[in-house]
Scaffold this motif. Structure first.
Motif, PDB file in Angstrom:
ATOM      1  N   THR A   9       0.906  -1.095  -0.122  1.00 22.97           N
ATOM      2  CA  THR A   9       0.163   0.116  -0.106  1.00 22.97           C
ATOM      3  C   THR A   9       1.008   1.303   0.122  1.00 22.97           C
ATOM      4  OG1 THR A   9      -0.017   0.172   2.376  1.00 22.97           O
ATOM      5  CG2 THR A   9      -1.628  -1.218   1.493  1.00 22.97           C
ATOM      6  N   ILE A  10       0.257   2.273  -0.354  1.00 24.42           N
ATOM      7  CA  ILE A  10       0.946   3.660  -0.276  1.00 24.42           C
ATOM      8  C   ILE A  10       1.449   3.870   1.137  1.00 24.42           C
ATOM      9  CG2 ILE A  10       0.755   5.975  -0.663  1.00 24.42           C
ATOM     10  CD1 ILE A  10       0.932   4.788  -3.117  1.00 24.42           C
ATOM     11  N   GLU A  11       0.879   3.523   2.146  1.00 27.60           N
ATOM     12  CA  GLU A  11       1.269   3.680   3.335  1.00 27.60           C
ATOM     13  C   GLU A  11       2.589   2.681   3.765  1.00 27.60           C
ATOM     14  OE1 GLU A  11      -2.021   2.989   2.776  1.00 27.60           O
ATOM     15  OE2 GLU A  11      -2.604   5.053   2.814  1.00 27.60           O
ATOM     16  N   GLN A  12       2.537   1.907   3.278  1.00 28.81           N
ATOM     17  CA  GLN A  12       3.851   1.034   3.409  1.00 28.81           C
ATOM     18  C   GLN A  12       5.092   1.390   2.645  1.00 28.81           C
ATOM     19  OE1 GLN A  12       1.661  -2.852   2.146  1.00 28.81           O
ATOM     20  NE2 GLN A  12       2.041  -3.663   3.923  1.00 28.81           N
ATOM     21  N   GLU A 117       9.250  14.207  -2.968  1.00 31.77           N
ATOM     22  CA  GLU A 117       8.209  14.548  -1.971  1.00 31.77           C
ATOM     23  C   GLU A 117       7.108  15.447  -2.817  1.00 31.77           C
ATOM     24  OE1 GLU A 117      11.576  15.072  -1.233  1.00 31.77           O
ATOM     25  OE2 GLU A 117      11.898  13.648   0.307  1.00 31.77           O
ATOM     26  N   ASP A 118       7.617  16.152  -3.469  1.00 32.30           N
ATOM     27  CA  ASP A 118       6.334  16.947  -4.271  1.00 32.30           C
ATOM     28  C   ASP A 118       5.672  16.085  -5.155  1.00 32.30           C
ATOM     29  OD1 ASP A 118       7.188  19.582  -2.853  1.00 32.30           O
ATOM     30  OD2 ASP A 118       8.702  19.727  -4.577  1.00 32.30           O
ATOM     31  N   TRP A 119       6.404  15.295  -5.864  1.00 27.83           N
ATOM     32  CA  TRP A 119       5.905  14.480  -6.842  1.00 27.83           C
ATOM     33  C   TRP A 119       4.666  13.330  -5.923  1.00 27.83           C
ATOM     34  CZ3 TRP A 119       5.203   9.267  -7.368  1.00 27.83           C
ATOM     35  CH2 TRP A 119       4.758   8.804  -8.716  1.00 27.83           C
ATOM     36  N   LEU A 120       5.446  12.960  -4.801  1.00 34.39           N
ATOM     37  CA  LEU A 120       4.512  11.905  -4.161  1.00 34.39           C
ATOM     38  C   LEU A 120       3.170  12.612  -3.567  1.00 34.39           C
ATOM     39  CD1 LEU A 120       4.320   8.986  -3.179  1.00 34.39           C
ATOM     40  CD2 LEU A 120       5.479   9.696  -1.064  1.00 34.39           C
ATOM     41  N   LYS A 121       3.436  13.809  -3.288  1.00 26.95           N
ATOM     42  CA  LYS A 121       2.233  14.476  -2.704  1.00 26.95           C
ATOM     43  C   LYS A 121       1.018  14.579  -3.780  1.00 26.95           C
ATOM     44  CE  LYS A 121       0.786  18.881  -0.654  1.00 26.95           C
ATOM     45  NZ  LYS A 121       1.090  20.547  -0.822  1.00 26.95           N
ATOM     46  N   ALA A 122       1.681  15.053  -4.928  1.00 29.31           N
ATOM     47  CA  ALA A 122       0.777  15.228  -6.223  1.00 29.31           C
ATOM     48  C   ALA A 122       0.220  13.843  -6.409  1.00 29.31           C
ATOM     49  CB  ALA A 122       1.559  15.888  -7.280  1.00 29.31           C
ATOM     50  N   TYR A 123       0.905  12.935  -6.550  1.00 30.69           N
ATOM     51  CA  TYR A 123       0.170  11.617  -6.689  1.00 30.69           C
ATOM     52  C   TYR A 123      -0.715  11.320  -5.872  1.00 30.69           C
ATOM     53  CZ  TYR A 123      -0.049   6.620  -7.117  1.00 30.69           C
ATOM     54  OH  TYR A 123      -0.369   5.158  -7.222  1.00 30.69           O
ATOM     55  N   ASN A 124      -0.567  11.578  -4.430  1.00 29.12           N
ATOM     56  CA  ASN A 124      -1.682  11.030  -3.542  1.00 29.12           C
ATOM     57  C   ASN A 124      -2.753  11.777  -3.613  1.00 29.12           C
ATOM     58  OD1 ASN A 124      -0.076   8.874  -2.256  1.00 29.12           O
ATOM     59  ND2 ASN A 124       1.078  10.432  -1.102  1.00 29.12           N
ATOM     60  N   GLU A 125      -2.527  13.170  -3.903  1.00 30.24           N
ATOM     61  CA  GLU A 125      -3.749  14.073  -4.236  1.00 30.24           C
ATOM     62  C   GLU A 125      -4.667  13.491  -5.259  1.00 30.24           C
ATOM     63  OE1 GLU A 125      -2.033  17.844  -4.417  1.00 30.24           O
ATOM     64  OE2 GLU A 125      -1.832  18.201  -2.333  1.00 30.24           O
ATOM     65  N   ARG A 126      -3.974  13.477  -6.324  1.00 28.29           N
ATOM     66  CA  ARG A 126      -5.034  12.669  -7.592  1.00 28.29           C
ATOM     67  C   ARG A 126      -5.518  11.457  -7.188  1.00 28.29           C
ATOM     68  NH1 ARG A 126      -1.481  13.831 -12.988  1.00 28.29           N
ATOM     69  NH2 ARG A 126      -3.248  13.170 -13.819  1.00 28.29           N
ATOM     70  N   LYS A 127      -4.821  10.607  -6.431  1.00 30.13           N
ATOM     71  CA  LYS A 127      -5.521   9.411  -6.216  1.00 30.13           C
ATOM     72  C   LYS A 127      -6.731   9.481  -5.186  1.00 30.13           C
ATOM     73  CE  LYS A 127      -4.263   4.869  -4.605  1.00 30.13           C
ATOM     74  NZ  LYS A 127      -3.168   3.771  -4.227  1.00 30.13           N
ATOM     75  N   ALA A 128      -6.418  10.456  -4.057  1.00 30.73           N
ATOM     76  CA  ALA A 128      -7.445  10.593  -3.271  1.00 30.73           C
ATOM     77  C   ALA A 128      -8.706  11.096  -3.910  1.00 30.73           C
ATOM     78  CB  ALA A 128      -6.975  11.794  -2.122  1.00 30.73           C
ATOM     79  N   ALA A 129      -8.605  11.743  -5.000  1.00 31.88           N
ATOM     80  CA  ALA A 129      -9.572  12.608  -5.769  1.00 31.88           C
ATOM     81  C   ALA A 129     -10.170  11.486  -6.659  1.00 31.88           C
ATOM     82  CB  ALA A 129      -8.956  13.690  -6.558  1.00 31.88           C
ATOM     83  N   GLU A 131      -8.855   9.574  -9.171  1.00 30.87           N
ATOM     84  CA  GLU A 131      -8.239   9.508 -10.448  1.00 30.87           C
ATOM     85  C   GLU A 131      -7.879   7.843 -10.728  1.00 30.87           C
ATOM     86  OE1 GLU A 131      -5.882  12.254 -12.462  1.00 30.87           O
ATOM     87  OE2 GLU A 131      -6.478  13.802 -10.954  1.00 30.87           O
ATOM     88  N   LYS A 132      -7.902   7.301 -11.854  1.00 28.42           N
ATOM     89  CA  LYS A 132      -7.173   6.063 -12.102  1.00 28.42           C
ATOM     90  C   LYS A 132      -6.187   6.459 -13.390  1.00 28.42           C
ATOM     91  CE  LYS A 132     -10.354   3.895  -9.794  1.00 28.42           C
ATOM     92  NZ  LYS A 132     -10.019   3.469  -8.455  1.00 28.42           N
ATOM     93  N   ASN A 133      -5.331   5.456 -13.367  1.00 26.92           N
ATOM     94  CA  ASN A 133      -4.260   5.403 -14.361  1.00 26.92           C
ATOM     95  C   ASN A 133      -3.699   6.813 -14.275  1.00 26.92           C
ATOM     96  OD1 ASN A 133      -4.721   2.746 -15.240  1.00 26.92           O
ATOM     97  ND2 ASN A 133      -6.468   3.716 -16.566  1.00 26.92           N
ATOM     98  N   ILE A 134      -3.117   7.084 -12.932  1.00 30.94           N
ATOM     99  CA  ILE A 134      -2.584   8.510 -12.752  1.00 30.94           C
ATOM    100  C   ILE A 134      -1.040   8.627 -13.502  1.00 30.94           C
ATOM    101  CG2 ILE A 134      -1.567  10.068 -11.021  1.00 30.94           C
ATOM    102  CD1 ILE A 134      -3.637   8.905  -9.232  1.00 30.94           C
ATOM    103  N   ALA A 135      -0.804   9.308 -14.518  1.00 28.92           N
ATOM    104  CA  ALA A 135       0.489   9.694 -14.785  1.00 28.92           C
ATOM    105  C   ALA A 135       0.936  11.027 -14.608  1.00 28.92           C
ATOM    106  CB  ALA A 135       0.572   9.331 -16.325  1.00 28.92           C
ATOM    107  N   LEU A 136       1.960  11.251 -13.995  1.00 30.89           N
ATOM    108  CA  LEU A 136       2.477  12.678 -13.603  1.00 30.89           C
ATOM    109  C   LEU A 136       3.660  13.067 -14.587  1.00 30.89           C
ATOM    110  CD1 LEU A 136       2.410  12.876  -9.964  1.00 30.89           C
ATOM    111  CD2 LEU A 136       0.890  13.813 -11.268  1.00 30.89           C
ATOM    112  N   HIS A 137       3.363  14.184 -15.426  1.00 33.24           N
ATOM    113  CA  HIS A 137       4.500  14.491 -16.436  1.00 33.24           C
ATOM    114  C   HIS A 137       5.335  15.433 -16.072  1.00 33.24           C
ATOM    115  CE1 HIS A 137       2.169  11.626 -19.242  1.00 33.24           C
ATOM    116  NE2 HIS A 137       1.242  12.184 -18.626  1.00 33.24           N
ATOM    117  N   PRO A 138       6.482  15.616 -16.564  1.00 30.14           N
ATOM    118  CA  PRO A 138       7.393  16.683 -16.396  1.00 30.14           C
ATOM    119  C   PRO A 138       6.878  18.047 -16.639  1.00 30.14           C
ATOM    120  CG  PRO A 138       8.439  15.251 -18.103  1.00 30.14           C
ATOM    121  CD  PRO A 138       6.964  14.588 -17.804  1.00 30.14           C
ATOM    122  N   ASP A 139       7.208  19.111 -16.078  1.00 29.80           N
ATOM    123  CA  ASP A 139       6.933  20.626 -16.600  1.00 29.80           C
ATOM    124  C   ASP A 139       7.337  20.632 -18.019  1.00 29.80           C
ATOM    125  OD1 ASP A 139       5.690  20.800 -14.113  1.00 29.80           O
ATOM    126  OD2 ASP A 139       7.547  22.124 -13.380  1.00 29.80           O
ATOM    127  N   ALA A 140       6.901  21.476 -18.779  1.00 31.87           N
ATOM    128  CA  ALA A 140       7.410  21.822 -20.031  1.00 31.87           C
ATOM    129  C   ALA A 140       8.501  22.617 -19.879  1.00 31.87           C
ATOM    130  CB  ALA A 140       6.177  22.513 -20.890  1.00 31.87           C
TER     131      ALA A 140
END
Length: 142
Positions: A9-12, A117-129, A131-140
């Motif tokens: 799990t994410i917690e683990q 840590e920033d990436w993980l926070k954004a991932y967790n926020e999207r998952k909590a909302a 979202e499925k098949n979450i893909a975070l992409h780099p900034d342009a």
């Protein structure tokens, strides 16, 4: 656990001990004083590690916008050089340390503030909302 795939799990995952990342200096906008050969060598080492463009002013007064991707340090400044890319050329260019009069960390540091840590926070926020098949992409890069 033969034949089984371990599922965490994410917690683990978050509870695992993580090695600290490297803390990078905030060099964007810095203009180092180049009073000695060592000052120049140290500044060019930082420019090599910098994730943005620098502006080099040569002893002849030419200003060069550059992304330094390699350097070689010899016994003297004449024997040392940087290799760089410039937006004005597609070639890999080379400049002797002895030709450098001024260095400015003029370009945006492309990796500043980008941490796991920033990436993980954004991932967790999207998952909590939900979202499925979450893909975070780099900034342009602009």
């Amino acid at each position: 656990m033969t034949g089984e795939v371990a599922k965490y799990t994410i917690e683990q995952i978050e509870s695992l001990e993580l090695a600290p990342g490297t803390e990078h200096e905030r060099l964007e906008g810095w203009i180092p004083e180049l009073a000695s050969d060592d000052d120049l060598r140290n500044a060019l080492e930082k420019a090599f590690d910098y994730r943005g463009d620098v502006t080099i002013t040569t002893r002849s007064g030419e200003r060069i916008e550059a992304y330094i991707f390699n350097r070689s340090t010899g016994a003297s400044l004449v024997d040392s050089y940087v290799q760089y890319f410039s937006p004005k050329s597609t070639a890999k260019l080379k400049l002797s340390y002895a030709e450098i009069a001024r260095l400015e960390f003029s370009g945006k540091d492309r990796a500043a503030g980008k941490h796991w840590e920033d990436w993980l926070k954004a991932y967790n926020e999207r998952k909590a909302a939900g979202e499925k098949n979450i893909a975070l992409h780099p900034d342009a890069l602009e």
